[in-house]
Structure formats: structure tokens, C-alpha cells
Design a protein around this motif. Sequence first.
Motif, PDB file in Angstrom:
ATOM      1  N   LEU A   1       0.868  -1.125  -0.006  1.00  0.00           N
ATOM      2  CA  LEU A   1      -0.050  -0.044  -0.003  1.00  0.00           C
ATOM      3  C   LEU A   1       0.877   1.211  -0.019  1.00  0.00           C
ATOM      4  N   ARG A   2       2.024   1.370   0.597  1.00  0.00           N
ATOM      5  CA  ARG A   2       2.822   2.346   0.615  1.00  0.00           C
ATOM      6  C   ARG A   2       3.345   2.916  -0.563  1.00  0.00           C
ATOM      7  N   ALA A   3       3.227   1.795  -1.664  1.00  0.00           N
ATOM      8  CA  ALA A   3       3.913   2.122  -2.937  1.00  0.00           C
ATOM      9  C   ALA A   3       2.775   2.591  -3.970  1.00  0.00           C
ATOM     10  N   VAL A   4       1.599   2.129  -3.322  1.00  0.00           N
ATOM     11  CA  VAL A   4       0.394   2.200  -4.609  1.00  0.00           C
ATOM     12  C   VAL A   4       0.282   3.592  -5.140  1.00  0.00           C
ATOM     13  N   THR A   5       0.161   4.473  -4.358  1.00  0.00           N
ATOM     14  CA  THR A   5      -0.120   6.090  -4.909  1.00  0.00           C
ATOM     15  C   THR A   5       0.965   6.424  -5.939  1.00  0.00           C
ATOM     16  N   ALA A   6       2.195   6.318  -5.645  1.00  0.00           N
ATOM     17  CA  ALA A   6       3.153   6.536  -6.630  1.00  0.00           C
ATOM     18  C   ALA A   6       2.884   5.790  -7.876  1.00  0.00           C
ATOM     19  N   LEU A   7       2.726   4.517  -7.721  1.00  0.00           N
ATOM     20  CA  LEU A   7       2.853   3.568  -8.856  1.00  0.00           C
ATOM     21  C   LEU A   7       1.570   3.869  -9.816  1.00  0.00           C
ATOM     22  N   VAL A   8       0.612   4.322  -8.993  1.00  0.00           N
ATOM     23  CA  VAL A   8      -0.878   4.346  -9.814  1.00  0.00           C
ATOM     24  C   VAL A   8      -0.674   5.809 -10.639  1.00  0.00           C
TER      25      VAL A   8
END
Length: 536
Positions: A51-58
Amino acid sequence: MAVSGLAATVAWGVLELGFLEKDLRDSYVLWTAACWALFALAVVLLRRVPLRAVTALVLAGTALLGGAALVGPPNTSTDPARYAWDGIVQGAGTSPYTYTPDSGELRDLRPEWIFPPAADFTRDDGTIGQRCSQPDRQIHRAYDTETGDVVCTAINRPEVPTIYPPTAELWFWAVRSVVPADVEFLPFQLAGALLVLGTTGALLVALRRRGLDPRWAALWGWCPLVLGEGVTNSHVDLLGAVLVVVASLFVARGAGWRGGVALGAAIATKLIPVIAAPALLRRQPVRVIVASIVTFAVLYVPYVVSTGIGVLGYLPGYLTEEGYEDGSRFVFASAYLPDSVATPVVALVLLVTGVVVWVRTPPGDPWLGQLVMIGVTLVAVSPRYPWYALLLVPFVAMTGRGEWLAIPLALLVRQLEPGQALQRSSLAAAVLVILLGTILRAGAGWLDRLTDLAEAGGRRLRHPRWPRGRGGRAALGGAGAALGGGGAALGGGGAALGGGGAALGGGGAAGARGVGGSSAGSARSTGAAGPPGASA
């Protein structure tokens, strides 16, 4: 890797396939299927991302895909040429509703990339004629209203005035005002990519605030329909969809006046966003209605002053041309009903759906109500243009109900393979996918819960109560009964729509723990988002 593969596939198609013509349909079908398959794979793989990487990846994926979608000119529609022309005309101080593109009065404004020169050719009798054609472009033929000379143009229907309402026209002017007239389609494509990226960010924030899985935002930002019709072909429907999202966010926070302003601006973009109103009227309905009407009227004022009744543009003619007046355009309904009654039956289905969505949508959570209202409208009205479904996609993302992307896919089938039988089958298949997805989401005992909800809905109809401003979480429970009744009027196909609506009612209530409730679908879940048609 899947996102990179999707970006490469999108860019290849935009650069290599050329404009969609009859002899390219097979290639477009394969390309479209590849894009959607990679999209589904990317969304599934996103479940494994912490989850910690989801925002940046999306967001990074959305930016990459948006860039891939603007590497070439529009490839399925000539509408952007009209957008650019309307912007250029307004930049010269003329109302876009006053003259048609073939009007001699505007001859000096015509850029060559929109109005390419006619090519001379020798007829069989030895006389010289002129033809309008260019490789990889759709060029239309018209005649200058003053001189009678041949006018070749990329604008469809060059002999009629613009159809677009004032928000759209202001958007066209704003985008074109910052570039010279000889700059082609890139400004609208870049503006579309920025709108998609900004909306993806807003969805990520809204999902986190609701305690839901931020991965769902990829259902919007990575969606091939959004990339193709919102960026490559830069349809103004994208702006209308974004404004409806803004309106929904405001209304969910109790800001009725601002929500109404955004809704009015959305309706003044393409008119169809009016179907978003029912889900926004449970809380502060007077504020929302008054603000939207005033905004809509104010936006029209400068154009009415300069043009008068001409601001209606080609809208009446368009409705007749598209078959909405005689009912022949309703592909799904007309399969089971005579054209003469299709229009009133579809109107009844939409009226019933709108009332149920208004009554049953929780004041602070309009997302599922929007999904149902817009989805039912798209199936019942069955537009032949897939970009109308841009209005649906952000609400698929906000509810995580990927199975509803079957509707945009069905409309894409209609664009790529115009046969009416296939169009009806694809829409029926979309309804079936939604029905099955909703049943799976509802879990065991869904039929008993649906029966209870239908009985409760019947009691409310016999003993109606005005909806309270702060009701409990009853996620469109009554929608099933109402949609079932309305859809049954469509006969066999309508029964399928009715059945789908009924399951939505049951799924909405029984599945509140999965999407609707603030405690469910928690951000801790890693299996929330799924491919189109999958249970999330």
C-alpha cells in the motif's frame, strides 16, 4: 511490467494503425483486445504492490500511459477538429454558434490542417474536378456558402453549426487561446492527459479518506477507454465526467452550493451529465438544484447575447439524426419493442431508476448511486459512441466494481463492429456480467435478502416517507425492485436489465461490507481491485 507493456501497445497503435476505417477494423479489434487484456493484467498485479507504494505507482502509470496516448493524432473520431475550429473562431471574437464551418464569412480563419486544399482530378469526360481525400485522415466535402467553391475539412457535418454547450465552448477557447492556429491536436490531447492524471490523484485521496483500497483508482487512470477517448481523441466528455466527480466530492462533504455549481458546469459541457443529478439530491437538494440551474444559465448568457436562439446549434437536428426522437437508436430496447414505444419505455426505466437512486443513495456516499444511474442509462439508451461511457468509469473506480466496465466494452464493440445483432448481444452480455458480479459480491443468501428488500420497497411505496437528510447505510436496496419493475417493460432484454437492477439492489445492501461501508473494503485489503468483470 504490465503497465509498460500497455503503454507500448497503446503508443504502437496510435502511431501505426492510422484512422479507423472499415478495412482496419480487424486490426483495431486485435489492438483493443490486447490493450484491455494488459489493463486487466496490470490491475491484477497491482494487488501485490504494498500500500505504501500504490499512490506513486498508480500516478506514475497514469502519467506514462497518458504520454503514450498522445503520441499520434486522433484515430477514431473527427470531433477534435470541431473543438479546435470552435476555439479558433472564438479567439477571433466570433460566436461559434453564428456561422457554420463552410461559411464564407470565416474563410480567412481556416487553417490548412483543418481545411486541406482540394485535389484536382480529371473525370472520364475530360473535365477537371476536385476531390477531398488524405491518407490516414477522414476528410469531408462541403461548399463555401459565398463562393460555392469546394471546401475540404476534417470537421464532420461542416454545413451545420456547433452542437456543444457553453462549458465545452469555453474549454475549446481556453485550450486554443494559448497556442497558434497552426498547432494541431496536441493541445487538447495534453489537456486531456492532465485531466486524467489530476482526476486519478483526486480518486486516490477520496478512496483513502473513505478507508477503501487506493488501487481502485487504476480502474480509471489505466483504463484503455480513458486513454483512447479521453486523451488520444480528447473528447470533451472527459471534462464532463471530471466535473461530475468534483460535484460528487463536494456534495458528499455537505457543500451543496459548490456541488451544484460543478454539476451545472458539467451539464453545460455535454448535457448527458444531468443523469448524475439524482444521486446528489439526497442532501441539500434545493441548494444543488438552484446552484446547478443558475450556473447552467449564467454560462449561456454571453452566447445568448451574441447569438440568440442560435445557441441551440445543431442539437435538435442531431437528436433526429441519431434516432432518439423515433426510438430507432435504442438498440437494446428496440430488439424487443417497436420503435414507436421504445422512447417512452426507456424514459420510464430511467425515471424509475432516478427516483430510486435519489431516495436510496446515502447523503455522504453518492458513488454507488452514480454507478447505477449512469450504467442503467448507458444500457437503456445504448449510444453508438463509446466515449459516452467516460462518465461511468470514475464511479467504477470509486466503488471498485470492475464488472461494470463491461458496459464500455460493449459500446466499444458497437464502434468496431457496427452490426446490430452483435451490438445487442454485447449489451446483453454486459448486463449478464454485472448481474453475475453482483451476485458473487453479495454472497450466500442474496436471494432471500433481495426478497426482503423488495418487500420493504413495496411497503415504502404504499406508505411513503420523505427521505431524511442523514439516513443509515442502505446502499440502494430498493433499486432492485424498482429497476426490476421498470426493466420488465422492455420484454426479454428489458427483463435482463431488470434482473441486473434487482441484483444490484440485493448486492448493494448485502455487499455494503465490501464497498459501501466505511469499515469495509479497507485499505488493508489487497484483493480489492480486479480486472474488468471480476469480483473485487
